[in-house]
Motif scaffolding. Sequence first.
Motif, PDB file in Angstrom:
ATOM      1  N   PHE A  55       0.793  -1.236   0.000  1.00 23.16           N
ATOM      2  CA  PHE A  55       0.000   0.000   0.000  1.00 23.16           C
ATOM      3  C   PHE A  55       0.824   1.285   0.000  1.00 23.16           C
ATOM      4  O   PHE A  55       0.240   2.366  -0.078  1.00 23.16           O
ATOM      5  CB  PHE A  55      -0.945   0.008   1.212  1.00 23.16           C
ATOM      6  N   GLY A  56       2.122   1.174   0.120  1.00 25.52           N
ATOM      7  CA  GLY A  56       2.970   2.361   0.131  1.00 25.52           C
ATOM      8  C   GLY A  56       3.143   2.949   1.518  1.00 25.52           C
ATOM      9  O   GLY A  56       4.256   3.101   2.009  1.00 25.52           O
ATOM     10  N   ASP A  57       2.051   3.273   2.189  1.00 18.94           N
ATOM     11  CA  ASP A  57       2.095   3.807   3.544  1.00 18.94           C
ATOM     12  C   ASP A  57       0.706   3.638   4.179  1.00 18.94           C
ATOM     13  O   ASP A  57      -0.190   3.043   3.576  1.00 18.94           O
ATOM     14  CB  ASP A  57       2.528   5.281   3.550  1.00 18.94           C
ATOM     15  N   LYS A  58       0.557   4.194   5.386  1.00 19.14           N
ATOM     16  CA  LYS A  58      -0.718   4.047   6.089  1.00 19.14           C
ATOM     17  C   LYS A  58      -1.852   4.728   5.329  1.00 19.14           C
ATOM     18  O   LYS A  58      -2.980   4.216   5.274  1.00 19.14           O
ATOM     19  CB  LYS A  58      -0.608   4.633   7.494  1.00 19.14           C
ATOM     20  N   ASP A  59      -1.562   5.878   4.729  1.00 21.36           N
ATOM     21  CA  ASP A  59      -2.598   6.571   3.965  1.00 21.36           C
ATOM     22  C   ASP A  59      -3.080   5.715   2.798  1.00 21.36           C
ATOM     23  O   ASP A  59      -4.279   5.696   2.478  1.00 21.36           O
ATOM     24  CB  ASP A  59      -2.065   7.911   3.450  1.00 21.36           C
ATOM     25  N   GLY A  60      -2.150   5.017   2.152  1.00 21.23           N
ATOM     26  CA  GLY A  60      -2.527   4.133   1.061  1.00 21.23           C
ATOM     27  C   GLY A  60      -3.399   2.991   1.543  1.00 21.23           C
ATOM     28  O   GLY A  60      -4.346   2.575   0.855  1.00 21.23           O
ATOM     29  N   LEU A  61      -3.098   2.493   2.732  1.00 22.05           N
ATOM     30  CA  LEU A  61      -3.909   1.425   3.323  1.00 22.05           C
ATOM     31  C   LEU A  61      -5.317   1.932   3.629  1.00 22.05           C
ATOM     32  O   LEU A  61      -6.314   1.268   3.311  1.00 22.05           O
ATOM     33  CB  LEU A  61      -3.245   0.913   4.601  1.00 22.05           C
ATOM     34  N   LEU A  62      -5.413   3.122   4.232  1.00 20.21           N
ATOM     35  CA  LEU A  62      -6.728   3.681   4.554  1.00 20.21           C
ATOM     36  C   LEU A  62      -7.529   3.967   3.291  1.00 20.21           C
ATOM     37  O   LEU A  62      -8.751   3.799   3.274  1.00 20.21           O
ATOM     38  CB  LEU A  62      -6.559   4.959   5.389  1.00 20.21           C
ATOM     39  N   GLU A  63      -6.844   4.380   2.232  1.00 18.48           N
ATOM     40  CA  GLU A  63      -7.521   4.602   0.958  1.00 18.48           C
ATOM     41  C   GLU A  63      -8.131   3.295   0.451  1.00 18.48           C
ATOM     42  O   GLU A  63      -9.260   3.266  -0.052  1.00 18.48           O
ATOM     43  CB  GLU A  63      -6.518   5.150  -0.059  1.00 18.48           C
ATOM     44  N   ALA A  64      -7.383   2.206   0.589  1.00 17.81           N
ATOM     45  CA  ALA A  64      -7.870   0.898   0.153  1.00 17.81           C
ATOM     46  C   ALA A  64      -9.051   0.444   1.014  1.00 17.81           C
ATOM     47  O   ALA A  64     -10.000  -0.175   0.508  1.00 17.81           O
ATOM     48  CB  ALA A  64      -6.747  -0.128   0.205  1.00 17.81           C
ATOM     49  N   VAL A  65      -9.015   0.747   2.310  1.00 25.55           N
ATOM     50  CA  VAL A  65     -10.121   0.383   3.197  1.00 25.55           C
ATOM     51  C   VAL A  65     -11.378   1.179   2.823  1.00 25.55           C
ATOM     52  O   VAL A  65     -12.494   0.640   2.818  1.00 25.55           O
ATOM     53  CB  VAL A  65      -9.743   0.631   4.673  1.00 25.55           C
ATOM     54  N   ALA A  66     -11.194   2.458   2.502  1.00 23.69           N
ATOM     55  CA  ALA A  66     -12.333   3.277   2.080  1.00 23.69           C
ATOM     56  C   ALA A  66     -12.949   2.725   0.797  1.00 23.69           C
ATOM     57  O   ALA A  66     -14.169   2.635   0.664  1.00 23.69           O
ATOM     58  CB  ALA A  66     -11.897   4.727   1.881  1.00 23.69           C
ATOM     59  N   GLU A  67     -12.094   2.337  -0.147  1.00 23.34           N
ATOM     60  CA  GLU A  67     -12.596   1.744  -1.399  1.00 23.34           C
ATOM     61  C   GLU A  67     -13.355   0.460  -1.104  1.00 23.34           C
ATOM     62  O   GLU A  67     -14.397   0.186  -1.713  1.00 23.34           O
ATOM     63  CB  GLU A  67     -11.423   1.466  -2.334  1.00 23.34           C
TER      64      GLU A  67
END
Length: 237
Positions: A55-67
């Motif tokens: 995911f690159g970083d935590k923000d990328g992970l949260l973006e994936a969770v939102a999706e």
Amino acid sequence: MPSPPRTRDGGPVETRQRVIEAAADLLAREGRDAVTTRAVAVAAGLQPPAIYRLFGDKDGLLEAVAEHGFATFLAAKHVDPDPQDLIEDLRAGWDLAVEFGLANPALYTLMYSEPTRATSAAFKAGMEILMGRIRRLAAGGRLRVGEELAAMLIHATARGAVLTWLSLPVDRRAPALLTILRESMVTAVTNEEPAVQEVGPAGAARALRATLPEQSVLSGAEQHLLREWLDRLASDG
């Protein structure tokens, strides 16, 4: 043995999904602050560096969770291409959105916390469903405002209902709040009776043609041209 399907960033699809579901579970049980890369890695049975690779970083992970949240909500939507009652169909769609938010408060807040969420493929698909409802209202002569404004009003009242409800102490959460907000939305967006009684473009053209003399937005030349177009449409009925 063939290798498992892989995402564009090189991580196996199954592993990526497992991480997203682990993060979503942590979010639901303990809130956003609990969703750390280390905690998610442990929950998913991985080492923390794997999260960064996927995911690159935590923000990328949260973006994936939102999706993931948008996709989950989209899967719950029921689409009736020809509902018997257009207003009840609008109410049902609004209720479904609010119920999803109340059932998934942390996920819902994450989904709508960033303007960039509008780029989500699932969000766009959900918007198409909403716009389909709005277009059917317009075609049936029941839409009081423009389509874009209608979409904003529907979204704003649903989000406002969810976030206001969640901000209240449990003993102050009156169900009437949700009903009144929904009905306020319906009143703002729709006409009580069809503005055009005859279904189809010919009837709509006749109704618009009849009101042209009452408006002053268009110039005389523009009115003349529009009148010609409307006459052609009206004559097809």
